[in-house]
Design a protein around this motif. Structure first.
Motif, short mmCIF file in Angstrom:
data_model
loop_
_atom_site.label_atom_id
_atom_site.label_comp_id
_atom_site.label_asym_id
_atom_site.label_seq_id
_atom_site.Cartn_x
_atom_site.Cartn_y
_atom_site.Cartn_z
N LEU A 88 0.84 -1.21 0.00
CA LEU A 88 0.00 0.00 0.00
C LEU A 88 0.87 1.26 0.00
CD1 LEU A 88 -2.95 -0.74 2.45
CD2 LEU A 88 -3.09 -0.30 0.01
N PHE A 89 1.95 1.24 0.80
CA PHE A 89 2.90 2.36 0.78
C PHE A 89 3.43 2.57 -0.64
CE2 PHE A 89 4.43 1.43 5.41
CZ PHE A 89 3.27 2.02 5.89
N ALA A 90 3.69 1.44 -1.31
CA ALA A 90 4.43 1.49 -2.58
C ALA A 90 3.55 1.78 -3.78
CB ALA A 90 5.17 0.17 -2.78
N ALA A 91 2.25 1.43 -3.71
CA ALA A 91 1.40 1.51 -4.92
C ALA A 91 1.37 2.94 -5.48
CB ALA A 91 0.00 1.01 -4.61
N GLY A 92 1.26 3.93 -4.60
CA GLY A 92 1.21 5.31 -5.07
C GLY A 92 2.52 5.72 -5.73
N LEU A 93 3.62 5.31 -5.13
CA LEU A 93 4.95 5.61 -5.67
C LEU A 93 5.11 4.99 -7.06
CD1 LEU A 93 7.41 7.03 -4.25
CD2 LEU A 93 8.31 4.75 -3.84
N SER A 94 4.66 3.72 -7.16
CA SER A 94 4.78 2.97 -8.41
C SER A 94 3.94 3.63 -9.51
CB SER A 94 4.30 1.54 -8.14
OG SER A 94 4.47 0.73 -9.26
N ARG A 144 -7.31 -2.14 -13.39
CA ARG A 144 -8.54 -1.93 -14.17
C ARG A 144 -8.53 -0.53 -14.77
NH1 ARG A 144 -11.33 -5.97 -16.01
NH2 ARG A 144 -13.28 -4.78 -15.99
N ILE A 145 -8.19 0.46 -13.94
CA ILE A 145 -8.17 1.83 -14.44
C ILE A 145 -7.19 1.95 -15.60
CG2 ILE A 145 -7.47 4.21 -13.88
CD1 ILE A 145 -8.57 3.77 -11.07
N PHE A 146 -6.02 1.36 -15.44
CA PHE A 146 -4.97 1.47 -16.46
C PHE A 146 -5.40 0.86 -17.79
CE2 PHE A 146 -0.58 2.87 -15.99
CZ PHE A 146 -0.67 3.49 -14.77
N TYR A 147 -6.04 -0.31 -17.74
CA TYR A 147 -6.22 -1.05 -18.99
C TYR A 147 -7.65 -1.05 -19.53
CZ TYR A 147 -1.46 -2.35 -18.23
OH TYR A 147 -0.10 -2.27 -18.05
N SER A 154 5.48 -2.57 -12.76
CA SER A 154 4.60 -3.71 -12.57
C SER A 154 3.90 -3.60 -11.21
CB SER A 154 5.40 -5.01 -12.63
OG SER A 154 4.64 -6.06 -12.08
N LEU A 155 2.57 -3.40 -11.23
CA LEU A 155 1.85 -3.20 -9.97
C LEU A 155 1.75 -4.50 -9.16
CD1 LEU A 155 -0.87 -0.78 -11.28
CD2 LEU A 155 0.76 -0.28 -9.47
N VAL A 179 -6.65 -2.51 -4.08
CA VAL A 179 -6.11 -1.28 -4.66
C VAL A 179 -5.36 -1.58 -5.95
CG1 VAL A 179 -4.26 0.44 -4.35
CG2 VAL A 179 -5.99 0.13 -2.57
N ILE A 180 -4.54 -2.63 -5.92
CA ILE A 180 -3.75 -2.93 -7.10
C ILE A 180 -4.63 -3.45 -8.23
CG2 ILE A 180 -1.99 -4.54 -7.95
CD1 ILE A 180 -0.50 -3.94 -5.30
#
Lengths: 346, 287
Positions: free
Chosen positions: B19-25, B157-160, B236-237, B151-152
């Motif tokens: 969760l910390f990383a998803a925004g950064l990624s 889904r949003i991306f693709y 890569s999420l 979240v991921i």
């Protein structure tokens, strides 16, 4: 037509003479300066040296490190180890600090050079954290809580007795004078070495690698070699400065010696505010920083908040810092590294 | 038997790091920007949730719902008015601006909220646990991990599958060409940073309910997030989730051997991956 390539300007010749005069003045200063001025100058000179070294790898080399505290910390701890474990005099033990930082920089570069750009920055930070956590396990040197230099070691530093009788000072004040002279020597040596490097072929190669890695390689620059050379030299010097700072402080803890705020954030602010990628930048930057520190340090975290905002504003509105503004306005370069073509008789 | 427990706890802890990383990624994937204030923004969001629970008496989950749009606006404004001005080939300005922001945020929070440790009170949920046969797991860690997966999944889904995601991918590949096709890269960047701040709010919610927090802990969260992103492979999420799990497992194993080694073990796992697979386990982005 005959021509020569030069970096010299009239301003730089004058600046060179003034610099020599300032160094001579700095050497004799302890004869009449107060102890608090000597301590302030020690702070200014050590921060200036750290900022010049960061500027070398980030501003001239394009390697934005947020892990310089690793070298300050390991240098300081190596000096402590030399004094406490091996019974060395603190002054020669400073050399151990440089050696330790050099040895740490090899694996650090090996890992961090696998990352580029912004990831390089955090990669160096991670390695600094690992070093701090490992040092905190070293129980002989106080573990996580730290330790002090033993009294016998600090009371009998080589040269202090001579300085004390020369200037008729007490031992504590004479120690400050010794530390100040060493800081002056490190600052002048570092800046002279950086200036000489930047004017050499290697300096040209470094700028080429920073501006475009691939283009530099295509004209025969060994990019990896240049980066290693600069990173390792800057690390070694940073280790020496770290060891010297802790000879003067005489008390160490992992959190202080590996502090990202003290040894990297401040240093970056000095370089950013003064002007990245110029030798003049950190000189202006450290004077501004010292002024702000003296005037506002009592405000604690408000002061740091303002410093952070000042760095943001500088990047937004004057990305090349205060010296960048001066250089754009009047076209002065005290330590020029730009090559110019001079045609003879033209 | 104890090692199965350690493994499960580690994977669940990894959910928090993911969760910390998803925004950064997300932000890195779209605009190649690394926000050095990411960890401090997580702590900032946790204080925002704390303020809302304190003044309205709402449960942290509901307070986070209120905080999320505020954080979106903050992220949008940060990108629109500050970071967009320095986006470009040179990575130094954005990096130093976010570094300045990190120092400013930490000290601003210290001045406003003091250095005292705070916690988001989640009621009986804090100590609830579920018996899964060989291991007993806390409801909170399980919820954290489920949220990370959600979240991921949602980000993918949003991306693709959405127009916004198409715009994200287009500006990520080539902002100039994307703008010829009628996309304004700067407003896409602003939306992406806003979205990252919504994820930051979710991360802050679980950070605050699971452990104490104070203004100084941001940089360490940034480092965990960064390690998870690098281990997973840039862009890569799902890799980021795995990266978080690897850090989490390494930390719980380290803590099992000696409580002082917890953090160190996580960092060493990261360095080991960097040694063997410098581009991470599932690299997608080319640069």
């Amino acid at each position: 037509m005959a021509y020569t390539v030069t970096t010299r300007t009239r301003a730089s010749s004058i600046a060179g003479i003034i610099a020599l005069a300032l160094i001579a003045f700095g050497l004799v200063l302890p004869a009449f300066a107060s102890r608090s001025l000597i301590q302030d100058l020690f702070f200014i000179l050590t921060m200036l040296t750290l900022a010049q070294l960061w500027n070398l790898i980030a501003g001239f080399g394009g390697m934005v490190s947020v892990g310089q505290q690793a070298f300050v910390g390991i240098g300081a701890y190596a000096m402590f180890a030399g004094v406490i474990l091996m019974g060395w005099d603190p002054v020669p033990a400073i050399l151990l600090g440089g050696l330790a930082a050099f040895l740490l920089a090899i694996p650090m570069a090996f890992f961090a050079f696998r990352l580029t750009g912004a990831y390089f920055a955090i990669g160096t930070w991670v390695i600094a954290e690992v070093t701090r956590l490992l040092i905190a396990q070293w129980k002989t040197l106080g573990g996580g809580t730290g330790t002090s230099l033993p009294r016998e070691a600090t009371s009998d530093i080589m040269g202090v007795g001579a300085i004390a009788s020369l200037f008729d000072l007490r031992d504590a004040a004479a120690r400050d004078v010794l530390a100040y002279w060493l800081a002056l020597a490190l600052a002048v040596g570092t800046m002279a070495a950086i200036y000489a490097l930047l004017r050499s072929r290697t300096g040209l190669a470094l700028a080429a690698v920073r501006d475009n890695d691939n283009a530099a390689r295509s004209v025969g620059v060994d990019a990896a070699r240049v980066k290693w050379l600069v990173f390792l030299s800057a690390a070694t010097m940073t280790g020496l400065v770290g060891a010297l700072i802790y000879v003067q402080t005489a008390r160490i803890s992992p959190d202080a010696a590996f502090s990202v705020t003290n040894w990297t954030a401040y240093v970056i602010f000095i370089a950013v505010i003064g002007g990245i990628g110029r030798l003049e930048g950190p000189i202006i930057g450290v004077l501004v920083f010292w002024g702000l520190q003296t005037a506002f340090a009592d405000y604690g975290s408000w002061y740091l908040l303002a410093l952070g905002l000042l760095a943001i504003a500088t990047m937004l509105f004057a990305p090349r810092g205060l010296w960048g503004l001066i250089a754009d306005r009047w076209g002065i370069a005290l330590f020029p590294v730009q090559r110019r073509l001079i045609f003879e008789g033209a | 038997m104890i090692w199965i427990d350690v493994l499960v706890q580690g994977i669940l802890l990894g959910g928090l790091y993911a969760l910390f990383a998803a925004g950064l990624s997300l932000v890195f994937g779209i605009m190649r920007l690394v926000n050095l204030a990411h960890g401090d923004l997580i702590v900032f969001a946790a204080f925002a949730i704390l303020l809302i629970t304190g003044s309205t008496g709402l449960h942290p989950f509901l307070a986070a719902l209120l905080a999320a749009p505020l954080m979106f606006a903050a992220g949008w404004a940060l990108q629109r008015f500050v970071l967009n001005r320095v986006m470009g080939k040179d990575i130094l300005p954005p990096l130093l601006i976010t570094f300045g922001l990190s120092v400013a945020l930490q000290n601003g929070m210290l001045e406003i909220f003091s250095a005292d440790s705070q916690r988001l009170a989640a009621g009986p949920l804090e100590s609830a646990s579920i018996d899964l046969g060989p291991v007993t797991v806390g409801t909170m860690p399980l919820l954290t991990f489920a949220s990370a997966v959600l979240v991921i999944f949602a980000l993918n889904r949003i991306f693709y599958t959405t127009a916004l995601g198409r715009a994200f991918r287009a500006v990520s590949d080539d902002p100039t060409t994307a703008s010829l096709m009628g996309i304004n890269p700067k407003s896409v960047f602003a939306i992406a940073t806003g979205l990252a701040m919504v994820i930051v709010t979710i991360a802050a919610l679980y950070l605050g309910m699971r452990s104490n927090f104070d203004p100084s802990i941001g940089p360490a969260r940034l480092i965990y997030a960064f390690e998870a992103v690098i281990i997973g492979g840039l862009g890569s999420l799902w890799g980021t989730l795995l990266g978080g799990a690897i850090i989490g497992v390494a930390q719980t194993i380290g803590a099992q051997l000696n409580p002082e080694w917890q953090i160190l073990a996580g960092h060493l796992a990261f360095l080991a991956v960097l040694l063997i697979r410098p581009r991470g386990l599932f690299p997608r982005a080319v640069d």
